[in-house]
Design a protein around this motif. Structure first.
Motif, PDB file in Angstrom:
ATOM      1  N   SER A 171     -12.561   3.755   0.692  1.00 22.34           N
ATOM      2  CA  SER A 171     -13.281   3.299  -0.598  1.00 22.34           C
ATOM      3  C   SER A 171     -13.583   1.979  -0.960  1.00 22.34           C
ATOM      4  O   SER A 171     -14.573   1.399  -1.637  1.00 22.34           O
ATOM      5  CB  SER A 171     -12.599   4.129  -1.892  1.00 22.34           C
ATOM      6  N   LEU A 172     -12.582   0.993  -0.527  1.00 25.00           N
ATOM      7  CA  LEU A 172     -12.644  -0.260  -1.048  1.00 25.00           C
ATOM      8  C   LEU A 172     -13.376  -1.213   0.055  1.00 25.00           C
ATOM      9  O   LEU A 172     -13.921  -2.152  -0.139  1.00 25.00           O
ATOM     10  CB  LEU A 172     -11.238  -0.945  -0.940  1.00 25.00           C
ATOM     11  N   PHE A 173     -13.615  -0.660   1.272  1.00 24.30           N
ATOM     12  CA  PHE A 173     -14.109  -1.296   2.502  1.00 24.30           C
ATOM     13  C   PHE A 173     -15.712  -1.766   2.255  1.00 24.30           C
ATOM     14  O   PHE A 173     -15.912  -2.845   2.534  1.00 24.30           O
ATOM     15  CB  PHE A 173     -14.187  -0.500   3.818  1.00 24.30           C
ATOM     16  N   PRO A 174     -16.383  -0.885   1.801  1.00 23.96           N
ATOM     17  CA  PRO A 174     -17.907  -1.211   1.571  1.00 23.96           C
ATOM     18  C   PRO A 174     -17.980  -2.573   0.328  1.00 23.96           C
ATOM     19  O   PRO A 174     -18.832  -3.591   0.716  1.00 23.96           O
ATOM     20  CB  PRO A 174     -18.724   0.018   0.845  1.00 23.96           C
ATOM     21  N   ARG A 175     -17.022  -2.674  -0.720  1.00 19.67           N
ATOM     22  CA  ARG A 175     -17.110  -3.765  -1.488  1.00 19.67           C
ATOM     23  C   ARG A 175     -16.905  -5.052  -0.867  1.00 19.67           C
ATOM     24  O   ARG A 175     -17.502  -5.822  -1.054  1.00 19.67           O
ATOM     25  CB  ARG A 175     -16.437  -3.378  -2.637  1.00 19.67           C
ATOM     26  N   HIS A 176     -15.664  -4.850  -0.237  1.00 19.84           N
ATOM     27  CA  HIS A 176     -15.206  -6.103   0.382  1.00 19.84           C
ATOM     28  C   HIS A 176     -16.103  -6.332   1.625  1.00 19.84           C
ATOM     29  O   HIS A 176     -16.323  -7.557   1.970  1.00 19.84           O
ATOM     30  CB  HIS A 176     -13.901  -5.951   1.119  1.00 19.84           C
ATOM     31  N   ALA A 177     -17.068  -5.377   2.335  1.00 21.73           N
ATOM     32  CA  ALA A 177     -17.903  -5.840   3.345  1.00 21.73           C
ATOM     33  C   ALA A 177     -19.192  -6.694   2.692  1.00 21.73           C
ATOM     34  O   ALA A 177     -19.563  -7.602   3.250  1.00 21.73           O
ATOM     35  CB  ALA A 177     -18.386  -4.555   4.006  1.00 21.73           C
ATOM     36  N   ARG A 178     -19.572  -6.381   1.550  1.00 19.48           N
ATOM     37  CA  ARG A 178     -20.730  -6.905   0.947  1.00 19.48           C
ATOM     38  C   ARG A 178     -20.262  -8.360   0.574  1.00 19.48           C
ATOM     39  O   ARG A 178     -21.012  -9.187   0.754  1.00 19.48           O
ATOM     40  CB  ARG A 178     -21.112  -6.173  -0.466  1.00 19.48           C
ATOM     41  N   ALA A 179     -18.905  -8.492   0.216  1.00 13.81           N
ATOM     42  CA  ALA A 179     -18.512  -9.776  -0.058  1.00 13.81           C
ATOM     43  C   ALA A 179     -17.889 -10.735   1.261  1.00 13.81           C
ATOM     44  O   ALA A 179     -17.709 -11.823   1.205  1.00 13.81           O
ATOM     45  CB  ALA A 179     -17.324  -9.826  -0.851  1.00 13.81           C
ATOM     46  N   LYS A 180     -18.171  -9.994   2.307  1.00 13.33           N
ATOM     47  CA  LYS A 180     -17.874 -10.635   3.848  1.00 13.33           C
ATOM     48  C   LYS A 180     -16.480 -11.178   3.786  1.00 13.33           C
ATOM     49  O   LYS A 180     -16.256 -12.215   4.435  1.00 13.33           O
ATOM     50  CB  LYS A 180     -18.812 -11.597   4.168  1.00 13.33           C
ATOM     51  N   GLU A 181     -15.332 -10.629   3.462  1.00 16.49           N
ATOM     52  CA  GLU A 181     -14.203 -10.802   3.312  1.00 16.49           C
ATOM     53  C   GLU A 181     -13.443 -10.246   4.652  1.00 16.49           C
ATOM     54  O   GLU A 181     -12.945  -9.078   4.646  1.00 16.49           O
ATOM     55  CB  GLU A 181     -13.357 -10.324   1.992  1.00 16.49           C
ATOM     56  N   VAL A 182     -13.788 -10.838   5.781  1.00 16.55           N
ATOM     57  CA  VAL A 182     -13.394 -10.196   6.987  1.00 16.55           C
ATOM     58  C   VAL A 182     -11.996  -9.877   7.091  1.00 16.55           C
ATOM     59  O   VAL A 182     -11.488  -9.117   7.682  1.00 16.55           O
ATOM     60  CB  VAL A 182     -13.824 -11.035   8.194  1.00 16.55           C
ATOM     61  N   GLY A 183     -10.968 -10.735   6.563  1.00 11.23           N
ATOM     62  CA  GLY A 183      -9.544 -10.561   6.437  1.00 11.23           C
ATOM     63  C   GLY A 183      -9.118  -9.360   5.703  1.00 11.23           C
ATOM     64  O   GLY A 183      -8.275  -8.438   6.479  1.00 11.23           O
ATOM     65  N   VAL A 184      -9.615  -9.086   4.858  1.00 16.47           N
ATOM     66  CA  VAL A 184      -9.416  -7.807   3.970  1.00 16.47           C
ATOM     67  C   VAL A 184      -9.875  -6.737   4.669  1.00 16.47           C
ATOM     68  O   VAL A 184      -9.153  -5.494   4.923  1.00 16.47           O
ATOM     69  CB  VAL A 184      -9.979  -7.923   2.395  1.00 16.47           C
ATOM     70  N   LEU A 185     -11.127  -6.972   5.181  1.00 15.09           N
ATOM     71  CA  LEU A 185     -11.917  -5.640   6.081  1.00 15.09           C
ATOM     72  C   LEU A 185     -10.985  -5.395   7.232  1.00 15.09           C
ATOM     73  O   LEU A 185     -10.729  -4.077   7.503  1.00 15.09           O
ATOM     74  CB  LEU A 185     -13.038  -6.070   6.497  1.00 15.09           C
ATOM     75  N   ARG A 186     -10.165  -6.286   7.861  1.00 14.51           N
ATOM     76  CA  ARG A 186      -9.217  -5.913   9.117  1.00 14.51           C
ATOM     77  C   ARG A 186      -8.066  -5.004   8.704  1.00 14.51           C
ATOM     78  O   ARG A 186      -7.874  -3.992   9.168  1.00 14.51           O
ATOM     79  CB  ARG A 186      -8.802  -7.212   9.652  1.00 14.51           C
ATOM     80  N   VAL A 187      -7.731  -5.508   7.367  1.00 12.26           N
ATOM     81  CA  VAL A 187      -6.479  -4.562   6.852  1.00 12.26           C
ATOM     82  C   VAL A 187      -6.996  -3.400   6.250  1.00 12.26           C
ATOM     83  O   VAL A 187      -6.356  -2.135   6.782  1.00 12.26           O
ATOM     84  CB  VAL A 187      -5.735  -5.366   5.628  1.00 12.26           C
ATOM     85  N   LEU A 188      -8.220  -3.286   5.722  1.00 16.46           N
ATOM     86  CA  LEU A 188      -8.635  -1.864   5.286  1.00 16.46           C
ATOM     87  C   LEU A 188      -9.040  -0.994   6.426  1.00 16.46           C
ATOM     88  O   LEU A 188      -8.605   0.341   6.251  1.00 16.46           O
ATOM     89  CB  LEU A 188      -9.658  -2.082   4.339  1.00 16.46           C
ATOM     90  N   HIS A 189      -9.540  -1.570   7.427  1.00 16.42           N
ATOM     91  CA  HIS A 189      -9.812  -0.588   8.634  1.00 16.42           C
ATOM     92  C   HIS A 189      -8.509  -0.556   9.370  1.00 16.42           C
ATOM     93  O   HIS A 189      -8.457   0.807   9.943  1.00 16.42           O
ATOM     94  CB  HIS A 189     -10.624  -1.545   9.768  1.00 16.42           C
TER      95      HIS A 189
END
Length: 143
Positions: A25-43
């Motif tokens: 659920s958090l992934f799309p919001r951080h994708a819009r913000a282009k926070e790649v480090g956070v996205l790696r962890v969420l993935h």
């Protein structure tokens, strides 16, 4: 044995399904913000907990067999919704996260499914399953 299976099933649902639902659920919001480090962890959380989350239906089916409720409508619907949630996660959410992450790492725009909507459906499926597990419509077990 029923109490052990119930305990493991509920603990697995809380410890494994909860985090994957939150991470997805958090992934799309951080994708819009282009926070790649956070996205790696969420993935990583989404994929790891998705695999570990298979324990939930395994122990759930064992529990249902022990309780002799495998044919009850509320359980059949719960199992179908669990299958839908698993398919959404395995076939849409995780691959979609992978595509978005790969595109952002290359500084490109990622197309594909609306992950916000799909993860909302994923979470809704689990919410309905939880309600069915608690309410058990038509159950003769007394609650």
């Amino acid at each position: 044995m029923t109490k052990v299976l119930l305990s493991v099933h509920v603990l697995a649902a809380i410890v494994l399904i909860g985090p994957v639902t939150v991470a997805a659920s958090l992934f799309p919001r951080h994708a819009r913000a282009k926070e790649v480090g956070v996205l790696r962890v969420l993935h990583r959380i989404s994929t790891g907990y998705a695999v570990a989350g298979l324990a939930v239906p395994v122990f759930g089916i064992a529990l249902a067999g022990q309780m002799h409720v495998l044919g009850d409508a509320w359980l059949v619907i719960s199992m179908a919704l669990t299958a839908v949630a698993a398919l959404l996660l395995a076939l849409v959410i995780v691959p979609g996260q992978r595509r978005v992450l790969a595109a952002l790492e290359k500084d490109e725009n990622a197309g594909g499914p609306n992950l916000g909507m799909v993860t909302g459906l994923f979470a809704l499926a689990w919410a309905v399953v939880v309600v069915l597990m608690i309410v058990r419509p038509g159950s003769t077990t007394g609650v």
